[in-house]
Scaffold this active site. Structure first.
Site, PDB file in Angstrom:
ATOM      1  N   GLU A   1      14.616-109.413 -13.788  1.00 32.40           N
ATOM      2  CA  GLU A   1      13.921-110.720 -14.441  1.00 32.40           C
ATOM      3  C   GLU A   1      12.594-110.712 -13.730  1.00 32.40           C
ATOM      4  O   GLU A   1      11.544-111.054 -14.378  1.00 32.40           O
ATOM      5  CB  GLU A   1      14.886-111.939 -14.307  1.00 32.40           C
ATOM      6  CG  GLU A   1      15.692-111.881 -15.391  1.00 32.40           C
ATOM      7  CD  GLU A   1      17.072-112.706 -15.084  1.00 32.40           C
ATOM      8  OE1 GLU A   1      17.086-113.522 -14.121  1.00 32.40           O
ATOM      9  OE2 GLU A   1      18.109-112.464 -15.673  1.00 32.40           O
TER      10      GLU A   1
ATOM     11  N   SER B   1      27.120-109.681 -16.734  1.00 31.34           N
ATOM     12  CA  SER B   1      28.251-110.091 -17.264  1.00 31.34           C
ATOM     13  C   SER B   1      29.513-110.014 -16.580  1.00 31.34           C
ATOM     14  O   SER B   1      30.680-109.819 -17.267  1.00 31.34           O
ATOM     15  CB  SER B   1      28.418-109.898 -18.690  1.00 31.34           C
ATOM     16  OG  SER B   1      27.227-110.355 -19.427  1.00 31.34           O
TER      17      SER B   1
ATOM     18  N   GLU C   1      22.325-103.274 -11.856  1.00 30.03           N
ATOM     19  CA  GLU C   1      22.334-104.138 -13.164  1.00 30.03           C
ATOM     20  C   GLU C   1      21.832-103.678 -14.324  1.00 30.03           C
ATOM     21  O   GLU C   1      20.780-103.667 -14.585  1.00 30.03           O
ATOM     22  CB  GLU C   1      21.694-105.491 -12.679  1.00 30.03           C
ATOM     23  CG  GLU C   1      22.240-106.052 -11.676  1.00 30.03           C
ATOM     24  CD  GLU C   1      22.196-107.498 -11.550  1.00 30.03           C
ATOM     25  OE1 GLU C   1      22.983-108.213 -11.315  1.00 30.03           O
ATOM     26  OE2 GLU C   1      20.895-107.740 -11.563  1.00 30.03           O
TER      27      GLU C   1
ATOM     28  N   GLY D   1      23.522-111.249 -18.767  1.00 26.10           N
ATOM     29  CA  GLY D   1      23.543-112.565 -19.426  1.00 26.10           C
ATOM     30  C   GLY D   1      23.966-112.355 -20.982  1.00 26.10           C
ATOM     31  O   GLY D   1      23.659-113.350 -21.843  1.00 26.10           O
TER      32      GLY D   1
ATOM     33  N   GLY E   1      25.827-115.909 -14.635  1.00 29.41           N
ATOM     34  CA  GLY E   1      26.626-116.949 -15.349  1.00 29.41           C
ATOM     35  C   GLY E   1      27.781-117.367 -14.754  1.00 29.41           C
ATOM     36  O   GLY E   1      27.935-118.642 -14.229  1.00 29.41           O
TER      37      GLY E   1
ATOM     38  N   HIS F   1      14.916-107.831  -9.012  1.00 28.85           N
ATOM     39  CA  HIS F   1      15.914-107.996 -10.089  1.00 28.85           C
ATOM     40  C   HIS F   1      15.085-107.841 -11.315  1.00 28.85           C
ATOM     41  O   HIS F   1      13.786-108.204 -11.435  1.00 28.85           O
ATOM     42  CB  HIS F   1      16.045-109.528 -10.013  1.00 28.85           C
ATOM     43  CG  HIS F   1      17.294-110.120 -11.049  1.00 28.85           C
ATOM     44  ND1 HIS F   1      16.971-110.411 -12.384  1.00 28.85           N
ATOM     45  CD2 HIS F   1      18.644-110.198 -10.952  1.00 28.85           C
ATOM     46  CE1 HIS F   1      18.090-110.460 -12.951  1.00 28.85           C
ATOM     47  NE2 HIS F   1      18.967-110.463 -12.055  1.00 28.85           N
TER      48      HIS F   1
ATOM     49  N   ASN G   1      24.172-115.124  -8.011  1.00 27.33           N
ATOM     50  CA  ASN G   1      22.815-115.286  -8.512  1.00 27.33           C
ATOM     51  C   ASN G   1      22.621-116.701  -9.456  1.00 27.33           C
ATOM     52  O   ASN G   1      22.895-116.435 -10.615  1.00 27.33           O
ATOM     53  CB  ASN G   1      22.276-113.923  -8.911  1.00 27.33           C
ATOM     54  CG  ASN G   1      20.787-114.221  -9.515  1.00 27.33           C
ATOM     55  OD1 ASN G   1      20.125-114.923  -8.983  1.00 27.33           O
ATOM     56  ND2 ASN G   1      20.304-113.190 -10.188  1.00 27.33           N
ATOM     57  N   TRP G   2      22.276-117.490  -8.647  1.00 26.74           N
ATOM     58  CA  TRP G   2      22.216-118.780  -9.306  1.00 26.74           C
ATOM     59  C   TRP G   2      21.196-118.865 -10.360  1.00 26.74           C
ATOM     60  O   TRP G   2      21.094-119.825 -10.978  1.00 26.74           O
ATOM     61  CB  TRP G   2      22.359-119.950  -8.358  1.00 26.74           C
ATOM     62  CG  TRP G   2      23.633-120.268  -7.735  1.00 26.74           C
ATOM     63  CD1 TRP G   2      24.606-119.453  -7.475  1.00 26.74           C
ATOM     64  CD2 TRP G   2      23.915-121.207  -6.752  1.00 26.74           C
ATOM     65  NE1 TRP G   2      25.560-120.169  -7.028  1.00 26.74           N
ATOM     66  CE2 TRP G   2      25.229-121.187  -6.386  1.00 26.74           C
ATOM     67  CE3 TRP G   2      23.267-122.393  -6.445  1.00 26.74           C
ATOM     68  CZ2 TRP G   2      26.067-122.175  -5.536  1.00 26.74           C
ATOM     69  CZ3 TRP G   2      23.940-123.414  -5.723  1.00 26.74           C
ATOM     70  CH2 TRP G   2      25.204-123.150  -5.334  1.00 26.74           C
ATOM     71  N   LYS G   3      20.058-117.866 -10.056  1.00 26.36           N
ATOM     72  CA  LYS G   3      18.777-117.818 -10.906  1.00 26.36           C
ATOM     73  C   LYS G   3      17.972-119.500 -10.940  1.00 26.36           C
ATOM     74  O   LYS G   3      18.190-120.088  -9.831  1.00 26.36           O
ATOM     75  CB  LYS G   3      19.254-117.362 -12.218  1.00 26.36           C
ATOM     76  CG  LYS G   3      19.915-116.158 -12.381  1.00 26.36           C
ATOM     77  CD  LYS G   3      19.997-115.443 -13.652  1.00 26.36           C
ATOM     78  CE  LYS G   3      20.588-114.379 -13.407  1.00 26.36           C
ATOM     79  NZ  LYS G   3      20.815-113.407 -14.739  1.00 26.36           N
TER      80      LYS G   3
END
Ligand code: PGA
Length: 248
Positions: A97, A213, A167, A173, A235, A95, A10-12
């Site tokens: 976020e 993570s 998640e 993160g 990440g 997600h 997931n490159w965000k």
């Protein structure tokens, strides 16, 4: 029945189009593994160049967001048919976020899951609890509610093609990973819920990822657990470590 492992990055909101193409080149040989589904979920503007950059490799492309209408006056949005036409296979939905920063609720998320399937995309449906809910011990009820709402009206055949990503928000993160046992506990609970909502065969088929993570150091232990079929990686998907996770 053995479920096929799925390792998704997931490159965000990272990587410009040219940086995205460079990352594909860097990872190309590192992510080779025919026994695993390898997916790069990338920002919308990177989709077209990344689809081109991974042509002829084992990598599939995913998107990070879309809107539920097919077309029309929705300035700034992109649709599921647009993603499909661009060569996208997977789509991240729900997600934390998007839930927390952009206010997406379970009604919208449910509509997105149904729309994604209708457009021929495979959802990676995310769920997970905050630190407060983890500490309060009510995280199981929270996750059950999320999934039950998000899958309302979704058929068993569709769920067999679904990926669910557990998640925990406190692990995203932060460098603080859930232990393999904590992750397994929730992933098993999710599979049991799918058996309850659908049937045993659907529960056996649905793939469940852990995310939060995950890195080259902890992936093998997490992935050794019976109900963890893969990972959704933020990440660590932006560097060579991603190849180690694919091959963990
Ligand atoms: P992280 O992100 O691996 O950077 O914790 C995971 C995610 O949000 O999907």
């Amino acid at each position: 029945m053995a479920r096929r492992r799925i390792i998704a990055g997931n490159w965000k909101m990272n990587k410009t189009p040219s940086e995205a193409v460079a990352l594909c080149a860097e990872l190309k040989d590192l992510v080779k593994n025919d026994a695993v589904d390898v997916v790069y979920c990338v920002p919308a503007i990177d989709i077209v160049p990344v689809v081109e950059a991974v042509k002829g490799t084992n990598v599939l492309v995913g998107a990070e967001n879309f809107y539920i209408e097919d077309k029309g006056a929705f300035t700034g949005e992109i649709s599921a048919p647009m993603l499909k036409d661009a060569g996208v296979t997977y789509i991240i939905i729900g997600h934390s976020e998007r839930r927390d920063i952009f206010g997406e609720n379970d009604i919208l998320i449910n509509a997105k899951v149904k729309k994604a399937f209708a457009a021929g995309l495979k959802p990676i449906l995310c769920c997970g609890e905050s630190l407060a809910l983890r500490k309060a011990g009510t995280y199981t009820a929270w996750i059950r509610r999320q999934i039950t709402w998000d899958l309302d009206g979704v058929t068993a055949d569709q769920v067999k093609d679904l990926v669910i990503a557990y998640e925990p928000i406190w692990a995203i993160g932060t460098g603080e990973t859930a232990t393999a046992d904590q992750a397994q506990e929730v992933c098993k609970m999710i599979r049991d819920l799918i058996a309850e909502l659908y049937d045993a065969a659907t529960a056996e088929a649905v793939r469940i990822q852990y995310g939060g993570s995950m890195n080259a150091g902890n992936a093998a232990e997490l992935l050794s657990k019976p109900d963890i079929d893969g990972g959704l990686i933020g990440g660590a998907s932006l560097k060579a470590d991603f190849g180690q996770i694919v091959n963990a």
